[in-house]
Each structure stands twice: as structure tokens, then as C-alpha cells.
Design an enzyme around this catalytic site. Structure first.
Site, PDB file in Angstrom:
ATOM      1  N   HIS A 177     -23.610   7.880 -23.760  1.00 26.61           N
ATOM      2  CA  HIS A 177     -22.592   7.287 -24.619  1.00 26.61           C
ATOM      3  C   HIS A 177     -22.262   8.178 -25.813  1.00 26.61           C
ATOM      4  O   HIS A 177     -23.113   8.858 -26.372  1.00 26.61           O
ATOM      5  CB  HIS A 177     -23.002   5.899 -25.141  1.00 26.61           C
ATOM      6  CG  HIS A 177     -24.474   5.683 -25.229  1.00 26.61           C
ATOM      7  ND1 HIS A 177     -25.105   4.646 -24.593  1.00 26.61           N
ATOM      8  CD2 HIS A 177     -25.456   6.383 -25.844  1.00 26.61           C
ATOM      9  CE1 HIS A 177     -26.412   4.709 -24.833  1.00 26.61           C
ATOM     10  NE2 HIS A 177     -26.641   5.749 -25.579  1.00 26.61           N
ATOM     11  N   TYR A 197      19.201  17.296   3.031  1.00 28.96           N
ATOM     12  CA  TYR A 197      19.655  16.956   1.683  1.00 28.96           C
ATOM     13  C   TYR A 197      18.472  16.896   0.723  1.00 28.96           C
ATOM     14  O   TYR A 197      17.450  16.268   1.015  1.00 28.96           O
ATOM     15  CB  TYR A 197      20.413  15.621   1.692  1.00 28.96           C
ATOM     16  CG  TYR A 197      21.673  15.711   2.511  1.00 28.96           C
ATOM     17  CD1 TYR A 197      22.893  16.002   1.913  1.00 28.96           C
ATOM     18  CD2 TYR A 197      21.630  15.577   3.897  1.00 28.96           C
ATOM     19  CE1 TYR A 197      24.048  16.136   2.669  1.00 28.96           C
ATOM     20  CE2 TYR A 197      22.776  15.710   4.666  1.00 28.96           C
ATOM     21  CZ  TYR A 197      23.981  15.995   4.045  1.00 28.96           C
ATOM     22  OH  TYR A 197      25.118  16.144   4.796  1.00 28.96           O
ATOM     23  N   GLY A 198      18.630  17.537  -0.421  1.00 20.24           N
ATOM     24  CA  GLY A 198      17.548  17.602  -1.392  1.00 20.24           C
ATOM     25  C   GLY A 198      17.226  16.297  -2.064  1.00 20.24           C
ATOM     26  O   GLY A 198      16.186  16.178  -2.716  1.00 20.24           O
ATOM     27  N   ALA A 231      21.560  20.930  -2.413  1.00 19.98           N
ATOM     28  CA  ALA A 231      20.879  20.522  -3.648  1.00 19.98           C
ATOM     29  C   ALA A 231      21.709  20.863  -4.873  1.00 19.98           C
ATOM     30  O   ALA A 231      21.173  21.211  -5.925  1.00 19.98           O
ATOM     31  CB  ALA A 231      19.517  21.209  -3.732  1.00 19.98           C
ATOM     32  N   ASN A 238     -31.788  14.646 -21.475  1.00 25.93           N
ATOM     33  CA  ASN A 238     -31.230  13.440 -22.076  1.00 25.93           C
ATOM     34  C   ASN A 238     -30.460  13.828 -23.338  1.00 25.93           C
ATOM     35  O   ASN A 238     -31.027  14.417 -24.259  1.00 25.93           O
ATOM     36  CB  ASN A 238     -32.328  12.442 -22.437  1.00 25.93           C
ATOM     37  CG  ASN A 238     -31.745  11.129 -22.933  1.00 25.93           C
ATOM     38  OD1 ASN A 238     -31.444  10.235 -22.157  1.00 25.93           O
ATOM     39  ND2 ASN A 238     -31.582  11.012 -24.248  1.00 25.93           N
ATOM     40  N   GLU A 251      34.445   8.144   6.405  1.00 24.33           N
ATOM     41  CA  GLU A 251      33.821   7.770   5.143  1.00 24.33           C
ATOM     42  C   GLU A 251      34.319   6.409   4.676  1.00 24.33           C
ATOM     43  O   GLU A 251      35.436   5.987   4.997  1.00 24.33           O
ATOM     44  CB  GLU A 251      34.103   8.833   4.071  1.00 24.33           C
ATOM     45  CG  GLU A 251      33.514  10.196   4.375  1.00 24.33           C
ATOM     46  CD  GLU A 251      32.009  10.171   4.487  1.00 24.33           C
ATOM     47  OE1 GLU A 251      31.370   9.388   3.757  1.00 24.33           O
ATOM     48  OE2 GLU A 251      31.464  10.929   5.307  1.00 24.33           O
ATOM     49  N   ASN A 289      26.322   7.222   9.283  1.00 27.12           N
ATOM     50  CA  ASN A 289      25.931   8.627   9.274  1.00 27.12           C
ATOM     51  C   ASN A 289      24.950   8.872   8.135  1.00 27.12           C
ATOM     52  O   ASN A 289      25.208   8.520   6.983  1.00 27.12           O
ATOM     53  CB  ASN A 289      27.192   9.484   9.084  1.00 27.12           C
ATOM     54  CG  ASN A 289      26.861  10.923   8.772  1.00 27.12           C
ATOM     55  OD1 ASN A 289      26.009  11.521   9.419  1.00 27.12           O
ATOM     56  ND2 ASN A 289      27.547  11.478   7.778  1.00 27.12           N
ATOM     57  N   ASN A 342      20.352   8.202  -5.777  1.00 28.24           N
ATOM     58  CA  ASN A 342      21.477   8.440  -6.677  1.00 28.24           C
ATOM     59  C   ASN A 342      21.292   7.798  -8.044  1.00 28.24           C
ATOM     60  O   ASN A 342      22.155   7.938  -8.905  1.00 28.24           O
ATOM     61  CB  ASN A 342      22.774   7.914  -6.046  1.00 28.24           C
ATOM     62  CG  ASN A 342      23.200   8.743  -4.854  1.00 28.24           C
ATOM     63  OD1 ASN A 342      23.430   9.946  -4.973  1.00 28.24           O
ATOM     64  ND2 ASN A 342      23.286   8.115  -3.694  1.00 28.24           N
ATOM     65  N   ALA A 381     -33.414  13.051 -34.047  1.00 31.06           N
ATOM     66  CA  ALA A 381     -32.125  12.436 -34.359  1.00 31.06           C
ATOM     67  C   ALA A 381     -31.582  12.955 -35.679  1.00 31.06           C
ATOM     68  O   ALA A 381     -32.320  13.190 -36.635  1.00 31.06           O
ATOM     69  CB  ALA A 381     -32.281  10.922 -34.414  1.00 31.06           C
TER      70      ALA A 381
END
EC number: 2.7.7.23
Length: 454
Positions: free
Chosen positions: A359, A98-99, A7, A373, A150, A165, A223, A419
Site C-alpha cells: 500500500h 471505402y475508408g 478516403a 517487504n 442513387e 448497393n 457519416n 520506519a
């Protein structure tokens, strides 16, 4: 078993200050996915080789079971594994991962380890329609692996080989230590290749075997941001497939994102564009509308979540009716058959069975009883600039629209708040409490008239 995870890479093509292995897939760093997979194999030694952004990587994934080795100069995969050698147990084989390859399955790794056993070198290989850029597996006439070449060092004949590979190998650690000591960097990259250990193994009479993953995507690395996006879609597709196989109805399997752990009961339906983060559990019969974001939340059986809701660290009881456009913040706990409607925000509050805020309300730091309520425009005024204070609404309370509940304050059982009230003192049970200014009509008043523009 020893497991070494590489990593250290910078990831230039990511065009980011963040180390490549910390870029997220499904909400967590790629490296975390690899570590989680590695842990299922119960390694005795788990080593992460860090380099670029080493401190950030240590901070992100550091744990008691993880040891770190540092590759100060990135001189190739073989050189990276060399840095881990002092931390390895020679009596056990070493698996190299592999990270930036986050999707390799446990079953695939178990198959590779089993194929190699204690004495052989195992290589994970795949056949690709277009192997450009990858090291090729070269076999002899009998089909035995003799070396890996490679791309930049390959002849035209070798480049025609489609078996490649993946970089993932397992081998006896004592042999690995000997082979790494003989590596040379006389290649086009000027690097020490881990893959050159295969030729050393052949020369030493160590059998080289191969195993293949169940799917090609298991070995894909990252990558670039393009590849990161591709990996994300593959991972989400696999999650969606598992959900479908478990009986979940996804109205569009291509439009769901799970960034953590999502578990579902029977007959769960999820509409498009939903995001699930952390640990989320949906019980039997839950329906989640389009474009909801749900984090670390449990939703009870039969609940109906309308579109565009946001939940975090919350609990929704059975048969709840939530949304659209509702927000449940941390500490919210809703009982059975609770209704939370559009543009209602609940924070650190417990709301008991059959209560409603349908609401345009804010309920914060409150304890709400049953059958309450809460009218439109109600606000619990919970913050005095320094401290948060609680509001208590007992059973069967009715709160009229546009009410301000200035905490700390209690509304007793069965009370009604008129209210427009600003409540600053306790409201007694079964009575109407209200506060409002005297209404006046000014007969002589005239509305201002706007003068026409010249």
C-alpha cells in the site's frame, strides 16, 4: 489484384477537424481497419485516394506497401477512382473499398472476388428493411443486374426496391478505365458516380454478378458520431462473442472494450468495464477485476487483478496479486507471487518472486530481490532534476513504513530499514539501519486556543 480505398471525404456531419477516416474504431483509425483487411488479400497494388486532410491521412497510415492518389476536388466516387488509375495494373482486376466502412470481413471480400473472377463485374449488395438513402439495385425480369440508381435520382418504383448497393465493387481494370472515361455528372448531385459503371458493363456485354456479406453490419458506413458509436458497439460485441466462444468468462459481454489484440488462456475471467489496448495476453486462470485499463501487458497464470488498476508496457508474473488501484508503468516486470497493493505505483522496475508492496508506495527505477517487504509510504527518490538513478533492494530486505530511498542507493541482503528513515548511503546486510530526529516532549508548551468570533 489492385485494391483502391476511397478516403478523400470531409465528413461534414462528424463536426470535427479530424478527417473522417481517421476517427477511431477500437482504438485505431477506421482506415487502418480497411487497410488491414485489404492486406490479407495480398494485393499487388494498394492505393489510398486522399483529399480532405490528405497530409494527416498520409502520416497516419503511410507504409511501404501503400501508394497515395489525391482527389483535390471531391466530385464523386467515380472521380475518386479516376485519380488512382495511373497507379493500377491493367492485367489484374481492381477491388474498390471505402475508408469509412471498417467492418467488412475478409471472407465477404473473397466471396465477391471469387464470384467476379477475371472477366465479370462484381457488386456487393444487401437487402435492407429500410433502404432510404442508398442506391438501389435494379434487375431485369431474369434477375440480372442492369443498373444502380442513387436515392436522389430514383423514381417511386425504384425506391421501393430493398436491395441496395454497398459501393464495394470488383472488375477488370482495363474495362474500368474505359468506363470511367465515359462517366457524366448530369445527376442531382452533379457528381461522377462509380455506380454508373454497372450500366456501362451491361451495355458492353460484361456480366454483372453480386455477392452478399454474412451480416448486414459488414457494410455499414460512418457519416456521423452517432454512426461511429454504433459501429464501435458492433465491433466490440463481435470481439466479445469471439472471446466467449474461446472460453473466456465475461461477466457482462456488453461492457468490455478491446482496442488492439487480446489473447487469453483457459479459465480467464474478466469483470465489467475493462479496457484492453495494444497487445495484451492473459495466461491461464487470470482474473481481471472491474474497470481496469491494461495496455501492452502480459499477465501470468493464476494472477488476480483487483478493480481499478492501470497497466502499461508491463509484465505480471504467475500468481501475482495486484490492486485495487495499482498502477504499473512502462518497464515494470513482476516475478511470481508478487503483491502490489492499493495506491502503489511501479515504474521501470524489476521485482522478484514473493516480494510485496501492499500500500501507498512509489517504486521507480529499482531492482528488487526476492521476499522483499516494502512498507506503506515508501518512496524511491529516483530523480535529481536532471537524471534518473536506480535503487537496489537485495533479497529478504525489509523496508519500514514512510522510508525515502534516495537513489542511487543499495540495501544489502537481509537488511532492515527502520520506519521513517531517509536513506542516502548503502545499508549493510543483516543489520538495522535507520535515521530519525530525536524525539522531544515540551512540558511547558500550550496548544493555541482559537478565539471565539464576536
Amino acid at each position: 489484384m489492385n485494391i483502391v480505398i476511397l478516403a478523400a471525404g470531409m465528413g461534414k456531419r462528424m463536426n470535427s477537424a479530424l478527417p473522417k477516416v481517421l476517427h477511431p474504431v477500437a482504438g485505431q483509425p477506421m482506415l487502418s481497419h480497411v487497410l488491414d483487411t485489404a492486406r490479407t488479400l495480398s494485393p499487388s497494388r494498394l492505393v489510398v485516394v486522399v483529399g480532405h486532410g490528405a497530409e494527416l491521412v498520409r502520416k497516419a497510415v503511410g507504409a511501404d506497401d501503400v501508394a497515395f492518389a489525391e482527389q483535390a476536388q471531391q466530385l464523386g466516387t467515380g472521380h475518386a477512382v479516376m485519380q488512382a488509375l495511373p497507379l493500377l495494373d491493367d492485367s489484374q482486376p481492381t477491388l474498390v473499398l471505402y475508408g469509412d466502412v471498417p467492418l467488412t470481413s475478409v471472407d465477404t471480400l473473397k466471396g465477391l472476388v471469387q464470384a467476379a473472377g477475371a472477366e465479370r463485374l462484381g457488386v456487393l449488395t444487401v437487402e435492407m428493411p429500410d433502404p432510404t438513402g442508398y442506391g438501389r439495385i435494379v434487375r431485369d425480369a431474369a434477375g440480372n443486374i442492369v443498373r444502380i440508381v442513387e436515392q436522389k435520382d430514383a423514381s417511386e418504383d425504384v425506391r421501393a426496391i430493398r436491395e441496395i448497393n454497398t459501393g464495394i465493387i470488383v472488375c477488370p481494370t482495363a474495362h474500368l478505365r474505359q468506363w470511367l472515361a465515359t462517366l457524366r455528372n448530369d445527376n442531382s448531385q452533379g457528381e461522377y458516380y462509380l455506380t454508373d459503371t454497372i450500366e456501362r458493363a451491361v451495355n458492353d456485354g460484361v456480366e454483372v454478378v453480386s455477392a452478399q456479406p454474412a451480416a448486414l453490419w459488414e457494410t455499414l458506413g460512418v457519416n456521423s458520431k452517432v454512426q461511429l458509436a454504433e459501429i464501435e458497439r458492433i465491433h466490440q460485441r463481435n470481439i466479445a462473442q469471439r472471446l466467449l466462444e474461446a472460453g473466456v468468462t465475461l461477466l457482462d459481454p456488453a461492457r468490455i472494450d478491446v482496442r488492439g489484440e487480446l489473447t487469453c488462456g483457459r479459465d480467464v475471467t474478466i469483470d465489467v468495464g475493462c479496457v484492453f489496448e495494444g497487445r495484451v495476453h492473459l495466461e491461464d486462470g487470470v482474473s481481471v477485476g472491474a474497470h481496469c485499463v491494461v495496455r501492452n501487458t502480459t499477465i501470468g497464470a493464476g494472477a488476480r487483478i483487483q478493480p481499478f488498476c492501470h497497466f502499461e508496457d508491463a509484465k505480471v508474473g504467475p500468481d501475482g496479486r495486484i490492486g485495487p488501484y495499482a498502477r504499473l508503468r512502462p518497464g515494470t516486470e513482476l516475478g511470481q507471487d508478487v503483491h502490489i497493493g492499493n495506491f502503489v505505483e511501479i515504474k521501470n522496475s524489476q521485482i522478484a518472486d514473493h516480494s510485496k508492496a501492499n500500500h501507498l508506495a512509489y517504486v521507480g527505477d529499482a531492482t528488487v530481490g526476492q521476499r522483499v517487504n516494502i512498507g506503506a509510504g515508501t518512496i524511491t527518490c529516483n530523480y535529481d532534476g536532471v537524471n534518473k538513478h536506480r535503487t537496489v533492494l537485495e533479497d529478504d530486505v525489509f523496508i519500514g513504513s514512510d522510508t525515502q530511498l534516495v537513489a542511487p542507493v543499495t540495501v544489502r541482503r537481509g537488511a532492515t530499514i527502520g520506519a521513517g528513515t531517509t536513506l542516502t548511503k548503502e545499508a549493510p546486510a543483516d543489520k538495522l539501519t535507520l535515521s530519525r530526529a530525536k524525539q522531544m516532549t515540551l512540558d511547558a508548551w500550550q496548544r493555541p486556543v482559537k478565539q471565539p468570533k464576536k
